[in-house]
Design a protein around this motif. Structure first.
Motif, PDB file in Angstrom:
ATOM      1  N   ARG A   1     -13.584 -14.701  13.875  1.00 34.16           N
ATOM      2  CA  ARG A   1     -14.157 -15.845  13.165  1.00 34.16           C
ATOM      3  C   ARG A   1     -13.976 -15.766  11.655  1.00 34.16           C
ATOM      4  O   ARG A   1     -14.636 -16.484  10.917  1.00 34.16           O
ATOM      5  CB  ARG A   1     -15.643 -15.979  13.499  1.00 34.16           C
ATOM      6  N   GLY A   2     -13.070 -14.924  11.198  1.00 32.47           N
ATOM      7  CA  GLY A   2     -12.851 -14.775   9.768  1.00 32.47           C
ATOM      8  C   GLY A   2     -11.922 -15.833   9.192  1.00 32.47           C
ATOM      9  O   GLY A   2     -11.541 -16.797   9.862  1.00 32.47           O
ATOM     10  N   THR A   3     -11.590 -15.635   7.926  1.00 30.10           N
ATOM     11  CA  THR A   3     -10.676 -16.533   7.214  1.00 30.10           C
ATOM     12  C   THR A   3      -9.565 -15.719   6.579  1.00 30.10           C
ATOM     13  O   THR A   3      -9.629 -14.483   6.539  1.00 30.10           O
ATOM     14  CB  THR A   3     -11.415 -17.300   6.099  1.00 30.10           C
ATOM     15  N   ALA A   4      -8.581 -16.399   6.039  1.00 26.90           N
ATOM     16  CA  ALA A   4      -7.484 -15.719   5.351  1.00 26.90           C
ATOM     17  C   ALA A   4      -8.017 -14.865   4.207  1.00 26.90           C
ATOM     18  O   ALA A   4      -7.518 -13.768   3.951  1.00 26.90           O
ATOM     19  CB  ALA A   4      -6.468 -16.737   4.838  1.00 26.90           C
ATOM     20  N   GLY A   5      -9.048 -15.341   3.525  1.00 24.66           N
ATOM     21  CA  GLY A   5      -9.639 -14.585   2.425  1.00 24.66           C
ATOM     22  C   GLY A   5     -10.182 -13.233   2.854  1.00 24.66           C
ATOM     23  O   GLY A   5     -10.190 -12.285   2.067  1.00 24.66           O
ATOM     24  N   ASP A   6     -10.613 -13.138   4.110  1.00 26.03           N
ATOM     25  CA  ASP A   6     -11.132 -11.871   4.621  1.00 26.03           C
ATOM     26  C   ASP A   6     -10.042 -10.815   4.740  1.00 26.03           C
ATOM     27  O   ASP A   6     -10.336  -9.626   4.824  1.00 26.03           O
ATOM     28  CB  ASP A   6     -11.785 -12.066   5.997  1.00 26.03           C
ATOM     29  N   LEU A   7      -8.794 -11.241   4.754  1.00 28.95           N
ATOM     30  CA  LEU A   7      -7.679 -10.303   4.942  1.00 28.95           C
ATOM     31  C   LEU A   7      -6.991  -9.903   3.639  1.00 28.95           C
ATOM     32  O   LEU A   7      -6.087  -9.077   3.656  1.00 28.95           O
ATOM     33  CB  LEU A   7      -6.640 -10.908   5.895  1.00 28.95           C
ATOM     34  N   THR A   8      -7.417 -10.462   2.515  1.00 25.72           N
ATOM     35  CA  THR A   8      -6.705 -10.190   1.262  1.00 25.72           C
ATOM     36  C   THR A   8      -6.720  -8.721   0.869  1.00 25.72           C
ATOM     37  O   THR A   8      -5.746  -8.238   0.296  1.00 25.72           O
ATOM     38  CB  THR A   8      -7.257 -11.040   0.099  1.00 25.72           C
ATOM     39  N   ALA A   9      -7.777  -8.006   1.178  1.00 27.18           N
ATOM     40  CA  ALA A   9      -7.844  -6.584   0.845  1.00 27.18           C
ATOM     41  C   ALA A   9      -7.794  -5.703   2.093  1.00 27.18           C
ATOM     42  O   ALA A   9      -8.019  -4.499   2.006  1.00 27.18           O
ATOM     43  CB  ALA A   9      -9.117  -6.294   0.054  1.00 27.18           C
TER      44      ALA A   9
END
Length: 104
Positions: free
Chosen positions: A70-78
């Protein structure tokens, strides 16, 4: 374990194994977020080796969401993807191949 016959691809993110899948809903989200005219244009870019990191990220997010994340692309930036950007690109390509092709 990821089942290729169901279109699933595994990817380890921050030490946690995720099973990704391009469901119809995930594909609709992906198509809405792309600069391409269609998913066919995205597939063509992959086949021709003209993919960008944004394409890879969009496919990974769509696959994760299709797998229940249920995450977003922003959750994967780091996030740390096991195998780095190359593994992410391979997983994205496998998602497309398994969603639109015959399992190997």
């Amino acid at each position: 374990m990821a089942n290729p016959h169901r279109g699933e691809v595994a990817l380890v993110i921050d030490g946690q194994r995720h099973v990704m899948k391009l469901t119809l809903g995930a594909l609709a989200e992906l198509e809405a977020g792309l600069d391409s005219d269609s998913l066919v244009a995205l597939i063509t870019r992959f086949e021709e080796g003209r993919i960008g990191s944004r394409d890879v990220l969009a496919l990974i997010v769509a696959g994760l969401r299709g797998g229940g994340w249920r995450g977003t692309a922003g959750d994967l930036t780091a996030a740390e993807i096991e195998g780095g950007p190359l593994a992410a690109a391979r997983a994205a390509a496998q998602l497309l191949a398994r969603a639109f092709g015959e399992p190997a």
